[in-house]
Structure formats: C-alpha cells, structure tokens
Design a protein around this motif. Structure first.
Motif, short mmCIF file in Angstrom:
data_model
loop_
_atom_site.label_atom_id
_atom_site.label_comp_id
_atom_site.label_asym_id
_atom_site.label_seq_id
_atom_site.Cartn_x
_atom_site.Cartn_y
_atom_site.Cartn_z
N GLY A 188 0.82 -1.22 0.00
CA GLY A 188 0.00 0.00 0.00
C GLY A 188 0.85 1.26 0.00
O GLY A 188 0.36 2.34 -0.27
N ARG A 189 2.12 1.11 0.38
CA ARG A 189 3.08 2.23 0.46
C ARG A 189 2.64 3.29 1.48
O ARG A 189 2.91 4.48 1.33
CB ARG A 189 3.35 2.80 -0.93
N ALA A 190 1.94 2.80 2.52
CA ALA A 190 1.60 3.68 3.64
C ALA A 190 2.83 3.83 4.54
O ALA A 190 3.77 3.03 4.45
CB ALA A 190 0.44 3.09 4.44
N GLU A 191 2.80 4.86 5.39
CA GLU A 191 3.94 5.09 6.30
C GLU A 191 3.62 4.71 7.73
O GLU A 191 4.49 4.68 8.59
CB GLU A 191 4.31 6.58 6.25
N SER A 192 2.33 4.49 7.99
CA SER A 192 1.92 4.08 9.33
C SER A 192 0.58 3.38 9.19
O SER A 192 -0.06 3.44 8.13
CB SER A 192 1.81 5.28 10.27
N LEU A 250 0.10 -6.58 20.45
CA LEU A 250 0.26 -6.51 19.00
C LEU A 250 0.88 -5.17 18.59
O LEU A 250 1.78 -5.11 17.74
CB LEU A 250 -1.10 -6.70 18.32
N VAL A 251 0.40 -4.09 19.21
CA VAL A 251 0.96 -2.76 18.93
C VAL A 251 2.46 -2.78 19.23
O VAL A 251 3.28 -2.28 18.44
CB VAL A 251 0.24 -1.66 19.76
N HIS A 252 2.82 -3.39 20.35
CA HIS A 252 4.23 -3.48 20.74
C HIS A 252 5.03 -4.22 19.66
O HIS A 252 6.08 -3.76 19.21
CB HIS A 252 4.35 -4.20 22.09
N ALA A 253 4.49 -5.36 19.23
CA ALA A 253 5.21 -6.20 18.25
C ALA A 253 5.34 -5.49 16.90
O ALA A 253 6.40 -5.52 16.27
CB ALA A 253 4.47 -7.53 18.09
N ILE A 311 8.96 -3.91 14.93
CA ILE A 311 9.54 -4.21 13.61
C ILE A 311 9.56 -2.96 12.71
O ILE A 311 9.84 -3.04 11.53
CB ILE A 311 8.83 -5.38 12.89
N GLY A 312 9.22 -1.82 13.29
CA GLY A 312 9.42 -0.56 12.56
C GLY A 312 8.20 0.01 11.88
O GLY A 312 8.31 0.90 11.03
N ILE A 313 7.02 -0.49 12.24
CA ILE A 313 5.80 0.08 11.64
C ILE A 313 5.09 0.93 12.70
O ILE A 313 4.63 0.40 13.72
CB ILE A 313 4.86 -1.04 11.14
N PRO A 314 5.00 2.25 12.47
CA PRO A 314 4.35 3.11 13.46
C PRO A 314 2.84 2.86 13.52
O PRO A 314 2.19 2.72 12.48
CB PRO A 314 4.63 4.53 12.95
N VAL A 315 2.32 2.80 14.75
CA VAL A 315 0.89 2.49 14.95
C VAL A 315 0.17 3.64 15.66
O VAL A 315 0.60 4.09 16.72
CB VAL A 315 0.72 1.22 15.82
N MET A 316 -0.94 4.08 15.06
CA MET A 316 -1.87 4.98 15.76
C MET A 316 -2.95 4.08 16.36
O MET A 316 -3.51 3.23 15.66
CB MET A 316 -2.48 5.99 14.78
N ALA A 317 -3.22 4.27 17.66
CA ALA A 317 -4.24 3.45 18.33
C ALA A 317 -5.56 4.19 18.38
O ALA A 317 -5.61 5.35 18.78
CB ALA A 317 -3.76 3.10 19.74
N HIS A 318 -6.64 3.52 17.96
CA HIS A 318 -7.97 4.13 17.85
C HIS A 318 -8.82 3.62 19.02
O HIS A 318 -9.17 2.44 19.06
CB HIS A 318 -8.54 3.71 16.49
N VAL A 373 -2.13 2.35 28.42
CA VAL A 373 -1.58 1.04 28.04
C VAL A 373 -1.02 1.10 26.61
O VAL A 373 0.05 0.54 26.33
CB VAL A 373 -2.69 -0.04 28.17
N LEU A 374 -1.74 1.77 25.73
CA LEU A 374 -1.29 1.81 24.33
C LEU A 374 -0.08 2.72 24.16
O LEU A 374 0.77 2.47 23.30
CB LEU A 374 -2.46 2.23 23.43
N GLN A 375 0.02 3.74 24.99
CA GLN A 375 1.23 4.57 24.99
C GLN A 375 2.43 3.70 25.41
O GLN A 375 3.47 3.70 24.76
CB GLN A 375 1.07 5.76 25.93
N GLU A 376 2.24 2.94 26.51
CA GLU A 376 3.33 2.06 26.98
C GLU A 376 3.69 1.01 25.94
O GLU A 376 4.84 0.60 25.83
CB GLU A 376 2.92 1.36 28.29
N ALA A 377 2.69 0.59 25.15
CA ALA A 377 2.93 -0.45 24.15
C ALA A 377 3.71 0.08 22.95
O ALA A 377 4.19 -0.70 22.12
CB ALA A 377 1.60 -1.04 23.69
N GLY A 378 3.78 1.41 22.83
CA GLY A 378 4.60 1.97 21.74
C GLY A 378 3.82 2.65 20.64
O GLY A 378 4.41 2.99 19.60
N ALA A 379 2.50 2.85 20.82
CA ALA A 379 1.75 3.61 19.81
C ALA A 379 2.37 5.00 19.70
O ALA A 379 2.88 5.53 20.68
CB ALA A 379 0.28 3.72 20.23
N PHE A 380 2.31 5.58 18.49
CA PHE A 380 2.91 6.92 18.34
C PHE A 380 1.88 8.03 18.52
O PHE A 380 2.24 9.20 18.68
CB PHE A 380 3.64 7.08 17.00
N ALA A 381 0.59 7.65 18.49
CA ALA A 381 -0.48 8.64 18.66
C ALA A 381 -1.76 7.90 19.05
O ALA A 381 -1.88 6.69 18.81
CB ALA A 381 -0.70 9.44 17.38
#
Ligand code: KIV
Length: 272
Positions: A108-112, A124-127, A131-138, A171-179
C-alpha cells in the motif's frame, strides 16, 4: 511543507501546533489534500460506507485498503499516508496480523497504520512497532465493534467507561503507539487523555481539546445531504453543486447544446 514524519508529528504536541488529518480514498482527492497541506491522509475503513455503500465498515478487506492506499500514494508528496487495518485483519493469529500490517507498508506504500482497540491490542501494537511500523491506536467508539457496543454510541459517559478510556490510552502509549485517535469520546474525557498522555491525540466527535482532528472527507464536503451528525461541519454543499452540474450536462446533451464544434476535433483543426 516538509514531509510529515512521526517525530515531526509528535513534536507538534509539544509546540501546540494542531494536527490536521482527513480521510482520502483516491489520487484526485489526494492531490487536493496535498495542495491543502493537510498533515495526514487516512485511507480509512470508512471507505466501506462512503465508497462501497455498505452500512458498516466490517466488510472492508486488506485488499481494499491496499488498493486505495496505492491510489492515494500517487497523489501525495509531503502529506503522511496512514492505512487503516480493517476488521479481522489483526484480530486473529499474530502472524497474520503482522503480515497484514507489513502489506500496508510494502504494497500500500503507507507510512503508518491505525488499529482499533484497547488493552487487547497492546501486545500486537508493541510487536508491530518493534519491527518498525508506526501504529496509531484508535480508542473510544470503535466502529469495528459496533455489534458489541449496540450501535455508534458516545463513550465515556459513566465513571467505568471514563476509566477504561484513560487506561486504554495509558496502556497503548506504553505499548509503543505513536499517537492516540479518540472517536466519539465525551469532550471532558478526551481533554483528560490529551493532558495526561505525552502522545498526540487526534479527535473525531471528541471535542476541541485534542491535539488534532480527523473527519471523513466526503462529510466535510457535504456529499450526502441526509448525513448531518452533530460532530461534522460541512464546509461545502458538494451534493447541490454536483447535482446542478450533472443536470446541466444532461440537459445540454439532450438539447444538442453540448458538445459544440468548440469541443470537437476536425481535419482542419490543430488536434489536442
Ligand atoms: O475509517 C475511518 O475513516 C476512520 C476515521 C473516521 C477516524 O477510522
């Protein structure tokens, strides 16, 4: 406008510059979104409703999102491209979820990517982030859980719901979500999350205190006259304008007023 990378987006929280985000599904509108210098274009699973005509986002597939991401990508330069992970593309086996997340970036050539969920998606967000894919948590109102919620209801209306939302954000902030994206959250609760979290918050139907806002593109353009929820502001009446144009076109063709010689090519003319 410099390219909106994740660090640049996160910096906006500290500088207090509001983040702008809009859904987008094709290259033509992507060019407009780019020209307007909107920060983030989201290929949302809302495409199931506004593009495909379903009554929920649930039927949308990974292939659908990838197809629309590729189209939007062709229209963007600096605007950040985010792909929405559709229902059941990440709720099953971890391997499959990781693979689907990767396809959003690779094909898809998305960036996040964006995932709906709370504590249940934290691992899952952590995992995925690892591996380098930024996740926004909804969080808040999660349209993929419409049947469980019993409809599209505003969230945070009692102390239990408020605590759940605050906990999900933590929890999602701790898991590594970027927003954190908050949908349908009472404005007081959205404000608390925004104040307590070091992550940027993006709101839809969650009041003015979030660090940024997102809406569905067709909603702000006023394409559906029958859809007027409280949280949407229509900046245009595209339905009336488009209908007027279609009616004029139809009438002119029927009356032989279009095309004229001006719109045609002839042996004597210069060509295109
Ligand atoms: O699918 C979508 O378009 C979304 C936004 C409305 C936030 O998730």
């Amino acid at each position: 406008m410099p390219h909106l990378t994740i660090p640049r987006l996160q910096k906006k929280k500290t500088t207090g510059e509001k983040i702008t985000m809009i859904t987008c599904y094709d290259a033509s509108f992507a060019r407009l979104v780019e020209e307007a210098a909107i920060d983030i274009a989201l290929v949302g699973d809302s495409l199931g409703m506004v593009i495909q005509g379903h009554d929920s986002t649930l039927p949308v597939t990974v292939e659908d999102i990838i197809y629309h991401c590729r189209a939007v990508r062709r229209g963007l330069k600096e605007t950040h491209l985010m792909a929405d992970m559709p229902f059941m593309s990440y709720q099953g086996p971890r391997r499959e979820a990781m693979k689907n997340a990767g396809r959003m970036i690779k094909e898809g050539r998305a960036e996040s990517i964006k995932l709906e969920g709370g504590e249940e998606i934290a691992d899952l967000v952590h995992a995925i982030n690892k591996i380098g894919i930024p996740v926004m948590a909804h969080i808040g109102l999660k349209p993929q859980q419409v049947h469980k919620m019993g409809g599209y209801k505003i969230q945070g209306q009692n102390p239990n719901e408020e605590e759940t939302i605050l906990k999900e954000a933590r929890v999602l902030q701790e898991a590594g979500a970027f927003a954190i994206l908050m949908e349908g959250v009472l404005l007081e609760v959205a404000q608390k999350v925004t104040e307590q979290s070091s992550l940027p918050t993006i709101g839809i139907s969650s009041g003015p205190h979030c660090d940024g806002q997102v809406l569905v593109l067709y909603d702000i353009l006023g394409l559906d006259p029958g859809f007027q929820p409280k949280f949407v502001k229509k900046y245009l009446d595209l339905h009336s304008l488009a209908l007027k144009a279609l009616n004029q076109y139809k009438t002119e063709v029927q009356q032989g007023r279009f095309p004229t010689l001006e719109h045609a090519f002839s042996k004597k003319g210069k060509g295109i």
